[in-house]
Design an enzyme around this catalytic site. Structure first.
Site, PDB file in Angstrom:
ATOM      1  N   HIS A 106       0.835  -1.210   0.000  1.00 45.32           N
ATOM      2  CA  HIS A 106       0.000   0.000   0.000  1.00 45.32           C
ATOM      3  C   HIS A 106       0.863   1.250   0.000  1.00 45.32           C
ATOM      4  CE1 HIS A 106       0.299   1.123   4.371  1.00 45.32           C
ATOM      5  NE2 HIS A 106       0.424  -0.174   4.558  1.00 45.32           N
ATOM      6  N   ASP A 227       6.076   2.261   6.743  1.00 45.46           N
ATOM      7  CA  ASP A 227       4.816   1.554   6.528  1.00 45.46           C
ATOM      8  C   ASP A 227       4.011   2.340   5.495  1.00 45.46           C
ATOM      9  OD1 ASP A 227       2.353   0.311   6.738  1.00 45.46           O
ATOM     10  OD2 ASP A 227       1.979   0.930   8.802  1.00 45.46           O
ATOM     11  N   GLU A 261      -5.181   1.465   2.721  1.00 47.06           N
ATOM     12  CA  GLU A 261      -4.979   0.421   3.725  1.00 47.06           C
ATOM     13  C   GLU A 261      -5.069   0.986   5.129  1.00 47.06           C
ATOM     14  OE1 GLU A 261      -2.820  -2.229   6.511  1.00 47.06           O
ATOM     15  OE2 GLU A 261      -2.383  -0.147   5.971  1.00 47.06           O
ATOM     16  N   GLU A 262      -4.563   2.184   5.338  1.00 49.82           N
ATOM     17  CA  GLU A 262      -4.501   2.745   6.679  1.00 49.82           C
ATOM     18  C   GLU A 262      -5.879   3.089   7.247  1.00 49.82           C
ATOM     19  OE1 GLU A 262      -2.082   2.503   8.454  1.00 49.82           O
ATOM     20  OE2 GLU A 262      -0.245   2.596   7.271  1.00 49.82           O
ATOM     21  N   ASP A 282       3.964  -5.912   4.348  1.00 50.08           N
ATOM     22  CA  ASP A 282       3.694  -4.777   5.223  1.00 50.08           C
ATOM     23  C   ASP A 282       4.693  -4.820   6.375  1.00 50.08           C
ATOM     24  OD1 ASP A 282       2.378  -2.551   6.397  1.00 50.08           O
ATOM     25  OD2 ASP A 282       0.467  -3.265   5.623  1.00 50.08           O
ATOM     26  N   HIS A 362       4.014   3.344  13.305  1.00 54.53           N
ATOM     27  CA  HIS A 362       3.096   4.490  13.253  1.00 54.53           C
ATOM     28  C   HIS A 362       3.601   5.654  14.090  1.00 54.53           C
ATOM     29  CE1 HIS A 362      -0.839   2.642  11.505  1.00 54.53           C
ATOM     30  NE2 HIS A 362       0.229   2.390  10.764  1.00 54.53           N
TER      31      HIS A 362
END
Length: 417
Positions: A106, A227, A261-262, A282, A362
């Site tokens: 992604h 990510d 995706e997030e 991922d 994150h």
């Protein structure tokens, strides 16, 4: 369904197990049938990763980064198309018709959005994607307005509302943690809501957290948004290795680059009906209580949505084991990926998740070039294999007699126990 005489345990024997040709259909595809652990062009991988990291792409604002990904695919000579919503699907063809496989990554990242123009000339924000305001404090950001004809972007910093130690003293540490306790200080002469409006800033504008990537001499990669931009680079590196070495893949492989995706949408669209296998690349969680490492590829056995496909997951593990690719197995409690979105949307496919280890996910993320390389090596090996079960997996349904799972999950033996 098996029929015939039962043994003393009351179980029906399977006469087809004595037929060598039939037995072959019950066995997973070999992982030692000429596949090669191909060298990965890490100069290429690093360049692509760093370029991706310089382009802001919070979920909902990904058009620019997809232009870069498309350019790389064009340079590799891969045909691709873009969906109505902006996801990208590339194809590495094989000579075998029918079922195919997909590697999914992604391009979207976490970010923020303006929720209020404050009377003090600062911005209240809400998160795009799931992340904590704790890790946003102090981040440099770019604010994008809708009017691209003029100065449509501005820079700024996310700060706690009480940010000055010289003014608030201990109150700086006593205030709460959360999105209600932070604001964006815009790098413009703005002291009121009207000042912000005159500069074209509105509620609903995207606020992208700047990546600020750094690769150290010891091979660590520090950056926001690894990510999944490191995942895209690893995937492209794997496909490039296949092309550079002239490998003919036995199964047509697609590279699906998703854009949401997030926020949980991921691979909910973009898969064709012939996809028999899906491998999501991922991040893997490096933290106390986890097995994942920054310096190898990590294979997820389960995440918050449940276990991944038993056979495909072990097929990937066997590839690592036979070809000496550094790897670990892990289970993730607070995690979901593109694979979950695809399965929830009804995709009739096996699904697995692999990844490079990320410390501080994150937030201020870190991985290692060795982990990115190992991830690319596994994907390149995987592309050289047939479907997990060569015969069974080529059609969406089949007869129970031909169902191959008993080769590794012996139903008779389990029932007997």
């Amino acid at each position: 369904m098996l029929t015939g005489p039962r043994d003393d345990a009351g179980l029906v024997g399977d006469a087809t197990r004595d037929d060598p040709e039939r037995n072959e259909r019950f066995l997973p595809s070999p992982v030692d049938a000429g596949q090669k652990r191909l060298p990965i062009d890490m100069d290429y991988v690093q360049r692509v990763m760093m370029e991706l990291l310089t382009i802001p792409s919070p979920s909902g604002r990904t058009d620019h980064v997809m232009q870069l990904v498309g350019g790389e695919l064009r340079d590799l000579g891969l045909d691709f198309e873009v969906t109505r919503r902006g996801a990208l699907i590339a194809e590495l063809p094989s000579r075998s018709p029918g079922a195919d496989r997909t590697v999914v990554v992604h391009a979207d990242t976490i970010g923020c959005m303006v929720s209020q123009l404050k009377d003090n000339g600062r911005l209240a924000i809400v998160p795009v994607g799931t992340h904590s305001a704790r890790f946003a404090e102090g981040a440099r950001v770019t604010i994008f307005s809708d009017d691209v004809s003029g100065d449509y972007w501005h820079t700024g910093t996310i700060l706690p509302i009480k940010a000055s130690g010289h003014r608030f003293g201990d109150e700086v540490d006593e205030q709460g943690v959360g999105w209600d306790f932070v604001e964006v200080r815009v790098d413009e002469v703005v002291h009121s809501r009207a000042d912000l409006e005159r500069r074209g800033i509105q509620v609903g504008d995207f606020v992208a957290i700047d990546a600020q990537p750094v690769i150290t001499s010891s091979g660590f990669v520090n950056s926001r948004h690894l990510d999944d931009k490191a995942g895209i680079a690893a995937a492209l590196g794997a496909f490039k290795a296949i092309l550079d070495h002239g490998v003919e893949v036995p199964v047509t492989a697609h590279l699906l680059v998703t854009i949401a995706e997030e926020v949980g949408l991921g691979a909910s669209h973009g898969l064709d009906a012939d996809v028999a296998e899906l491998v999501s690349i991922d991040t893997s969680v490096v933290a106390p209580g986890q097995s994942s490492s920054e310096q190898c590829v990590n294979i997820a056995m389960q995440d918050s949505t449940g276990p991944f496909d038993y056979h495909l997951t072990r097929h990937l593990i066997d590839l690592c084991r036979v070809h000496d690719v550094p790897h670990r197995r892990d289970v993730y409690k607070y995690y979901r990926s593109d694979a979950a979105s695809a399965l929830e949307a009804g995709a009739n496919t096996r699904a697995a998740l692999i990844g490079f280890g990320i410390d501080g996910s994150h937030g201020n993320e870190r991985t290692h070039l060795d982990g990115i390389r190992s991830t690319a090596e596994l994907v390149a090996l995987y592309l050289q294999t047939d479907l997990t079960f060569r015969s069974w997996d080529r059609t969406p349904t089949g007869d129970l007699r031909d169902f191959p799972s008993t080769a590794v999950q012996p139903a008779d033996g389990e029932l007997a126990r």
